[in-house]
Design an enzyme around this catalytic site. Sequence first.
Site, PDB file in Angstrom:
ATOM      1  N   HIS A   1      -2.011  -1.388  -4.358  1.00  0.00           N
ATOM      2  CA  HIS A   1      -0.593  -1.747  -4.255  1.00  0.00           C
ATOM      3  C   HIS A   1      -0.422  -2.768  -3.137  1.00  0.00           C
ATOM      4  O   HIS A   1      -1.356  -3.048  -2.400  1.00  0.00           O
ATOM      5  CB  HIS A   1       0.287  -0.508  -4.075  1.00  0.00           C
ATOM      6  CG  HIS A   1       0.124   0.199  -2.757  1.00  0.00           C
ATOM      7  ND1 HIS A   1      -1.039   0.853  -2.409  1.00  0.00           N
ATOM      8  CD2 HIS A   1       0.974   0.359  -1.705  1.00  0.00           C
ATOM      9  CE1 HIS A   1      -0.890   1.395  -1.207  1.00  0.00           C
ATOM     10  NE2 HIS A   1       0.316   1.100  -0.750  1.00  0.00           N
TER      11      HIS A   1
ATOM     12  N   HIS B   1       1.199  -3.122  -0.264  1.00  0.00           N
ATOM     13  CA  HIS B   1       1.478  -2.929   1.165  1.00  0.00           C
ATOM     14  C   HIS B   1       0.413  -3.596   2.044  1.00  0.00           C
ATOM     15  O   HIS B   1      -0.779  -3.589   1.723  1.00  0.00           O
ATOM     16  CB  HIS B   1       1.597  -1.438   1.494  1.00  0.00           C
ATOM     17  CG  HIS B   1       2.907  -0.853   1.035  1.00  0.00           C
ATOM     18  ND1 HIS B   1       3.108   0.502   0.859  1.00  0.00           N
ATOM     19  CD2 HIS B   1       4.078  -1.455   0.712  1.00  0.00           C
ATOM     20  CE1 HIS B   1       4.347   0.708   0.445  1.00  0.00           C
ATOM     21  NE2 HIS B   1       4.958  -0.463   0.349  1.00  0.00           N
TER      22      HIS B   1
ATOM     23  N   ASP C   1      -1.026  -2.884   4.800  1.00  0.00           N
ATOM     24  CA  ASP C   1      -2.176  -2.130   5.332  1.00  0.00           C
ATOM     25  C   ASP C   1      -3.239  -1.902   4.251  1.00  0.00           C
ATOM     26  O   ASP C   1      -4.296  -1.333   4.527  1.00  0.00           O
ATOM     27  CB  ASP C   1      -1.730  -0.797   5.957  1.00  0.00           C
ATOM     28  CG  ASP C   1      -1.065   0.159   4.975  1.00  0.00           C
ATOM     29  OD1 ASP C   1      -0.166  -0.276   4.223  1.00  0.00           O
ATOM     30  OD2 ASP C   1      -1.456   1.351   4.946  1.00  0.00           O
ATOM     31  N   HIS C   2      -2.984  -2.385   3.020  1.00  0.00           N
ATOM     32  CA  HIS C   2      -3.968  -2.291   1.932  1.00  0.00           C
ATOM     33  C   HIS C   2      -4.478  -3.660   1.464  1.00  0.00           C
ATOM     34  O   HIS C   2      -5.568  -3.741   0.900  1.00  0.00           O
ATOM     35  CB  HIS C   2      -3.367  -1.512   0.748  1.00  0.00           C
ATOM     36  CG  HIS C   2      -3.020  -0.111   1.114  1.00  0.00           C
ATOM     37  ND1 HIS C   2      -3.748   0.983   0.709  1.00  0.00           N
ATOM     38  CD2 HIS C   2      -2.036   0.383   1.921  1.00  0.00           C
ATOM     39  CE1 HIS C   2      -3.223   2.076   1.236  1.00  0.00           C
ATOM     40  NE2 HIS C   2      -2.179   1.736   1.968  1.00  0.00           N
TER      41      HIS C   2
ATOM     42  N   HIS D   1       5.410   5.244  -5.258  1.00  0.00           N
ATOM     43  CA  HIS D   1       5.273   4.771  -3.869  1.00  0.00           C
ATOM     44  C   HIS D   1       5.670   3.298  -3.830  1.00  0.00           C
ATOM     45  O   HIS D   1       6.491   2.887  -3.011  1.00  0.00           O
ATOM     46  CB  HIS D   1       3.827   4.979  -3.425  1.00  0.00           C
ATOM     47  CG  HIS D   1       3.522   4.458  -2.045  1.00  0.00           C
ATOM     48  ND1 HIS D   1       4.032   5.031  -0.904  1.00  0.00           N
ATOM     49  CD2 HIS D   1       2.766   3.405  -1.624  1.00  0.00           C
ATOM     50  CE1 HIS D   1       3.591   4.365   0.159  1.00  0.00           C
ATOM     51  NE2 HIS D   1       2.818   3.372  -0.253  1.00  0.00           N
TER      52      HIS D   1
ATOM     53  N   ASP E   1      -1.893   5.050  -1.987  1.00  0.00           N
ATOM     54  CA  ASP E   1      -0.931   5.896  -1.270  1.00  0.00           C
ATOM     55  C   ASP E   1      -0.100   6.751  -2.226  1.00  0.00           C
ATOM     56  O   ASP E   1       1.072   7.011  -1.958  1.00  0.00           O
ATOM     57  CB  ASP E   1       0.012   5.019  -0.431  1.00  0.00           C
ATOM     58  CG  ASP E   1      -0.680   4.394   0.767  1.00  0.00           C
ATOM     59  OD1 ASP E   1      -1.853   4.734   1.028  1.00  0.00           O
ATOM     60  OD2 ASP E   1      -0.038   3.575   1.440  1.00  0.00           O
TER      61      ASP E   1
ATOM     62  N   HIS F   1      -5.357   7.045   3.219  1.00  0.00           N
ATOM     63  CA  HIS F   1      -5.090   7.445   4.607  1.00  0.00           C
ATOM     64  C   HIS F   1      -5.672   8.814   4.948  1.00  0.00           C
ATOM     65  O   HIS F   1      -5.781   9.686   4.074  1.00  0.00           O
ATOM     66  CB  HIS F   1      -3.577   7.508   4.866  1.00  0.00           C
ATOM     67  CG  HIS F   1      -2.899   6.176   4.846  1.00  0.00           C
ATOM     68  ND1 HIS F   1      -2.732   5.405   5.970  1.00  0.00           N
ATOM     69  CD2 HIS F   1      -2.358   5.471   3.823  1.00  0.00           C
ATOM     70  CE1 HIS F   1      -2.104   4.285   5.650  1.00  0.00           C
ATOM     71  NE2 HIS F   1      -1.858   4.294   4.344  1.00  0.00           N
TER      72      HIS F   1
END
Length: 259
Positions: free
Chosen positions: A53, A55, A57-58, A111, A132, A170
């Site tokens: 996805h 985001h 942090d990915h 999400h 996530d 995570h």
Amino acid sequence: MSTIIPIPAFADNYIWVVRDGTRAAVVDPGDARPVLDYLAREGLTLAAVLATHHHQDHVGGIEALVARHPAPVYGPARETIPKLAHPLRGGDAITIPGMPLDLRILDIPGHTAGHIAYVGDVGSAPALFCGDTLFAAGCGRIFEGTPAQMWASLAKLAALAGETRVYCGHEYTLANLRFALAVEPDRASLWDRQAAAEATRHRDEPTLPSTIALERATNPFLRAGHPVVRAAAAAHAGHPIVDEVESFAVLRAWKNEFR
Ligand code: ZN
Ligand code: FE
């Protein structure tokens, strides 16, 4: 034989590396630096980048990673992913170039609106890369979808084979288990899981992968339809719960404010 290795990133992210011989596929590289270091140290060639996805942090490390190691980027068709070469939708199947790695794509919105998961055999067991959406003993926040969508996505993952290893984005397991125990304090298997996870974290090791069987047995979000979990959700909400989607929605809102 293929193996799966976690590269820790930021405070609690895992970037998953599937490696076989001298080739490696990398899932959700939010940061390029630790991946570049790992590839150099291990003498690996990057075969593919897989994004679940959009985001940061990915996907934040994708540009820098493929600038140094040209490799195709796979990701959700319905989201903006840097350098995306292979837009994917639920039902698609891919083979990673030069690796014995075949993956099926699942649509798991909630999400984020276009969130996907990758499932396939790695070594001797099926593996799920779910970003996530499903966490060990928990689930992601609903940022771009509805509780009904997220519930359907989690149900899709819960229906996978029990031995499927769950590689999520995570290390949230201990916090998730504290919440799970607030929902189901009488569930012995949850206390066992908490003790095991605490010991693992004390050794500074990842609590992942989990398995679909363990999540079905102990993840309160997957158990939203169970009478005990429904009763806990109703007690928290202060009113009767009409169905499992409402139970799930109450649990998710409860977790958002749980400390
Ligand atoms: Zn996310
Ligand atoms: Fe994340």
